[in-house]
Scaffold this motif. Sequence first.
Motif, PDB file in Angstrom:
ATOM      1  N   MET A 134     -53.733 -61.046  14.948  1.00  0.00           N
ATOM      2  CA  MET A 134     -52.379 -61.107  15.471  1.00  0.00           C
ATOM      3  C   MET A 134     -51.457 -61.791  14.466  1.00  0.00           C
ATOM      4  SD  MET A 134     -52.358 -59.736  18.474  1.00  0.00           S
ATOM      5  CE  MET A 134     -53.484 -59.268  19.768  1.00  0.00           C
ATOM      6  N   VAL A 135     -50.192 -61.396  14.465  1.00  0.00           N
ATOM      7  CA  VAL A 135     -49.228 -62.042  13.594  1.00  0.00           C
ATOM      8  C   VAL A 135     -48.059 -62.492  14.430  1.00  0.00           C
ATOM      9  CG1 VAL A 135     -49.872 -60.667  11.590  1.00  0.00           C
ATOM     10  CG2 VAL A 135     -48.033 -59.870  13.071  1.00  0.00           C
ATOM     11  N   SER A 136     -47.358 -63.512  13.957  1.00  0.00           N
ATOM     12  CA  SER A 136     -46.158 -63.960  14.652  1.00  0.00           C
ATOM     13  C   SER A 136     -44.977 -63.153  14.157  1.00  0.00           C
ATOM     14  CB  SER A 136     -45.916 -65.449  14.391  1.00  0.00           C
ATOM     15  OG  SER A 136     -45.769 -65.682  13.008  1.00  0.00           O
ATOM     16  N   HIS A 137     -43.928 -63.105  14.969  1.00  0.00           N
ATOM     17  CA  HIS A 137     -42.733 -62.383  14.584  1.00  0.00           C
ATOM     18  C   HIS A 137     -41.803 -63.290  13.796  1.00  0.00           C
ATOM     19  CE1 HIS A 137     -43.800 -58.867  16.820  1.00  0.00           C
ATOM     20  NE2 HIS A 137     -43.931 -59.548  17.938  1.00  0.00           N
ATOM     21  N   SER A 138     -40.828 -62.680  13.141  1.00  0.00           N
ATOM     22  CA  SER A 138     -39.845 -63.447  12.397  1.00  0.00           C
ATOM     23  C   SER A 138     -39.001 -64.263  13.355  1.00  0.00           C
ATOM     24  CB  SER A 138     -38.943 -62.490  11.604  1.00  0.00           C
ATOM     25  OG  SER A 138     -38.184 -61.699  12.484  1.00  0.00           O
ATOM     26  N   PRO A 139     -38.325 -65.318  12.864  1.00  0.00           N
ATOM     27  CA  PRO A 139     -37.519 -66.157  13.747  1.00  0.00           C
ATOM     28  C   PRO A 139     -36.467 -65.372  14.514  1.00  0.00           C
ATOM     29  CG  PRO A 139     -37.814 -67.213  11.605  1.00  0.00           C
ATOM     30  CD  PRO A 139     -38.364 -65.827  11.480  1.00  0.00           C
ATOM     31  N   ASP A 140     -35.965 -64.287  13.915  1.00  0.00           N
ATOM     32  CA  ASP A 140     -34.944 -63.499  14.595  1.00  0.00           C
ATOM     33  C   ASP A 140     -35.532 -62.592  15.658  1.00  0.00           C
ATOM     34  OD1 ASP A 140     -32.966 -64.607  13.044  1.00  0.00           O
ATOM     35  OD2 ASP A 140     -33.139 -63.081  11.481  1.00  0.00           O
ATOM     36  N   GLY A 141     -36.870 -62.470  15.697  1.00  0.00           N
ATOM     37  CA  GLY A 141     -37.513 -61.635  16.696  1.00  0.00           C
ATOM     38  C   GLY A 141     -37.516 -60.180  16.280  1.00  0.00           C
ATOM     39  N   PRO A 142     -38.226 -59.335  17.031  1.00  0.00           N
ATOM     40  CA  PRO A 142     -38.278 -57.912  16.731  1.00  0.00           C
ATOM     41  C   PRO A 142     -36.901 -57.285  16.815  1.00  0.00           C
ATOM     42  CG  PRO A 142     -39.989 -58.546  18.294  1.00  0.00           C
ATOM     43  CD  PRO A 142     -39.058 -59.701  18.174  1.00  0.00           C
ATOM     44  N   ALA A 143     -36.729 -56.199  16.083  1.00  0.00           N
ATOM     45  CA  ALA A 143     -35.439 -55.519  16.065  1.00  0.00           C
ATOM     46  C   ALA A 143     -35.125 -54.914  17.417  1.00  0.00           C
ATOM     47  CB  ALA A 143     -35.461 -54.418  14.997  1.00  0.00           C
ATOM     48  N   ALA A 144     -33.825 -54.706  17.667  1.00  0.00           N
ATOM     49  CA  ALA A 144     -33.407 -54.065  18.910  1.00  0.00           C
ATOM     50  C   ALA A 144     -34.068 -52.705  19.023  1.00  0.00           C
ATOM     51  CB  ALA A 144     -31.884 -53.921  18.925  1.00  0.00           C
ATOM     52  N   GLY A 145     -34.523 -52.356  20.213  1.00  0.00           N
ATOM     53  CA  GLY A 145     -35.216 -51.099  20.406  1.00  0.00           C
ATOM     54  C   GLY A 145     -36.709 -51.211  20.226  1.00  0.00           C
ATOM     55  N   SER A 146     -37.179 -52.355  19.750  1.00  0.00           N
ATOM     56  CA  SER A 146     -38.608 -52.562  19.580  1.00  0.00           C
ATOM     57  C   SER A 146     -39.281 -52.701  20.927  1.00  0.00           C
ATOM     58  CB  SER A 146     -38.858 -53.821  18.744  1.00  0.00           C
ATOM     59  OG  SER A 146     -40.218 -54.205  18.807  1.00  0.00           O
ATOM     60  N   ALA A 147     -40.527 -52.259  20.993  1.00  0.00           N
ATOM     61  CA  ALA A 147     -41.298 -52.400  22.222  1.00  0.00           C
ATOM     62  C   ALA A 147     -41.543 -53.859  22.562  1.00  0.00           C
ATOM     63  CB  ALA A 147     -42.631 -51.664  22.074  1.00  0.00           C
ATOM     64  N   GLY A 182     -57.295 -36.847  40.857  1.00  0.00           N
ATOM     65  CA  GLY A 182     -57.764 -38.198  41.126  1.00  0.00           C
ATOM     66  C   GLY A 182     -56.716 -39.248  40.828  1.00  0.00           C
ATOM     67  N   SER A 183     -57.160 -40.513  40.809  1.00  0.00           N
ATOM     68  CA  SER A 183     -56.258 -41.643  40.561  1.00  0.00           C
ATOM     69  C   SER A 183     -56.809 -42.491  39.422  1.00  0.00           C
ATOM     70  CB  SER A 183     -56.118 -42.508  41.821  1.00  0.00           C
ATOM     71  OG  SER A 183     -55.503 -41.790  42.872  1.00  0.00           O
ATOM     72  N   TRP A 184     -55.885 -43.025  38.616  1.00  0.00           N
ATOM     73  CA  TRP A 184     -56.285 -43.809  37.449  1.00  0.00           C
ATOM     74  C   TRP A 184     -55.357 -45.001  37.244  1.00  0.00           C
ATOM     75  CZ3 TRP A 184     -55.938 -38.506  37.515  1.00  0.00           C
ATOM     76  CH2 TRP A 184     -57.143 -37.804  37.365  1.00  0.00           C
ATOM     77  N   ALA A 185     -55.905 -46.015  36.596  1.00  0.00           N
ATOM     78  CA  ALA A 185     -55.123 -47.153  36.122  1.00  0.00           C
ATOM     79  C   ALA A 185     -55.109 -47.101  34.601  1.00  0.00           C
ATOM     80  CB  ALA A 185     -55.739 -48.464  36.593  1.00  0.00           C
ATOM     81  N   LEU A 186     -53.936 -47.298  34.010  1.00  0.00           N
ATOM     82  CA  LEU A 186     -53.785 -47.294  32.559  1.00  0.00           C
ATOM     83  C   LEU A 186     -53.274 -48.654  32.113  1.00  0.00           C
ATOM     84  CD1 LEU A 186     -52.984 -44.257  33.692  1.00  0.00           C
ATOM     85  CD2 LEU A 186     -52.498 -43.854  31.282  1.00  0.00           C
ATOM     86  N   VAL A 187     -54.059 -49.331  31.296  1.00  0.00           N
ATOM     87  CA  VAL A 187     -53.706 -50.666  30.819  1.00  0.00           C
ATOM     88  C   VAL A 187     -53.528 -50.617  29.306  1.00  0.00           C
ATOM     89  CG1 VAL A 187     -54.443 -53.065  30.628  1.00  0.00           C
ATOM     90  CG2 VAL A 187     -54.981 -51.754  32.697  1.00  0.00           C
ATOM     91  N   PRO A 188     -52.345 -50.983  28.794  1.00  0.00           N
ATOM     92  CA  PRO A 188     -52.124 -50.932  27.345  1.00  0.00           C
ATOM     93  C   PRO A 188     -52.689 -52.161  26.632  1.00  0.00           C
ATOM     94  CG  PRO A 188     -50.122 -51.640  28.441  1.00  0.00           C
ATOM     95  CD  PRO A 188     -51.123 -51.354  29.531  1.00  0.00           C
ATOM     96  N   ASP A 189     -53.473 -51.908  25.605  1.00  0.00           N
ATOM     97  CA  ASP A 189     -54.002 -52.972  24.753  1.00  0.00           C
ATOM     98  C   ASP A 189     -53.222 -52.918  23.445  1.00  0.00           C
ATOM     99  OD1 ASP A 189     -55.525 -54.902  23.496  1.00  0.00           O
ATOM    100  OD2 ASP A 189     -57.132 -53.523  22.961  1.00  0.00           O
ATOM    101  N   VAL A 190     -52.464 -53.966  23.146  1.00  0.00           N
ATOM    102  CA  VAL A 190     -51.557 -53.969  21.999  1.00  0.00           C
ATOM    103  C   VAL A 190     -52.092 -54.894  20.912  1.00  0.00           C
ATOM    104  CG1 VAL A 190     -49.198 -54.387  21.213  1.00  0.00           C
ATOM    105  CG2 VAL A 190     -49.616 -53.556  23.551  1.00  0.00           C
ATOM    106  N   THR A 191     -52.236 -54.362  19.715  1.00  0.00           N
ATOM    107  CA  THR A 191     -52.661 -55.149  18.558  1.00  0.00           C
ATOM    108  C   THR A 191     -51.531 -55.176  17.543  1.00  0.00           C
ATOM    109  OG1 THR A 191     -54.977 -54.502  18.861  1.00  0.00           O
ATOM    110  CG2 THR A 191     -54.342 -55.367  16.696  1.00  0.00           C
ATOM    111  N   GLU A 192     -51.110 -56.362  17.159  1.00  0.00           N
ATOM    112  CA  GLU A 192     -50.048 -56.507  16.168  1.00  0.00           C
ATOM    113  C   GLU A 192     -50.639 -56.499  14.762  1.00  0.00           C
ATOM    114  OE1 GLU A 192     -47.601 -59.872  16.858  1.00  0.00           O
ATOM    115  OE2 GLU A 192     -47.190 -59.378  18.952  1.00  0.00           O
TER     116      GLU A 192
END
Length: 227
Positions: free
Chosen positions: A1-14, A117-127
Motif C-alpha cells: 500500500m502507498v499513501s496519497h499526496s498531501p493534496d489527495g487524489p485528483a478530482a474524479g478519482s475513485a 441466482g443471488s450474489w454478493a460482490l466485494v471490491p478488493d482494492v490494492t494501491e
Amino acid sequence: MVSHSPDGPAAGSASAPGALPRSALLALWLRARRSAEGDDEALARAVRAVERDDEPHVVAGALGDVRLTDLVGAWWGGTSAVVAVAPVPGDVTGVPPEAAASATDVGECALVTTAAGSWALVPDVTEFGSELEPGHLVTWHVTTVAPWTTRVLGATGTLAEAERELRTALLVATQALDTLDVARWRDDAAGAIAGLRSGGAPAGSCRATSTPRGARARAGGPAAGDR
C-alpha cells in the motif's frame, strides 16, 4: 500500500474524498439498466463510471475469473434486484452472512439478483505507484448468497424512509458547519458544504435515468439501489 499526496487524489478519482463507493456506482448503473437492453456504448460508459481512474476491474470467485465489463455485460438488463450496502464493525445490517466478514473489512458490498441466482460482490482494492501518481487494482470477489431482498428492505426500510433520514442528517451536519463558520477559513470547504445542502450525488457519477430521489438516497444513505 502507498499513501496519497498531501493534496489527495485528483478530482474524479475513485479514492477522492466524497467519491461514491465503487459498490454504489455499480449498483446504480445495474439498477438503471435492469429492465432494458443497452448498446455497447452504454455498457462501456457504465463500466467507465464504475472504474473511473482505476486499472480495469477484474472479477473472481463464484462466477469465474472474468473482467468486470464481461460480468456487467452478462447482467445488462437482466437484474431483478440490485443494492449496495456499507457495513461497519458491529453493524452488518442487510449483508448476507456469507459475505459479512469480507464486506465489513472493506466497508462496502454490492448485492445482485438475476434469474440465475443471488450474489454478493466485494471490491478488493490494492494501491500501487507513487504519491504523485497513485493507482488502484480492483478485484471484485463474488460469493453466492441466499435471497437477500427481504433482509435488506426489512433492515433499511424503504427508499422514502432512507431519504428522510439522509436529509435530516445532512441538515444537522450543515448547521454544525455553518455554526463553526468552516467555509470562511477553509476555501475548499465552501463547495463541499453546498453539496451537502443539495443532498445530490457528484455530477456524472449517476446514470441519467436515475430518479432524483434515488440519486439522493443512494449517494448518502445506508443502502444504494432498490428493488
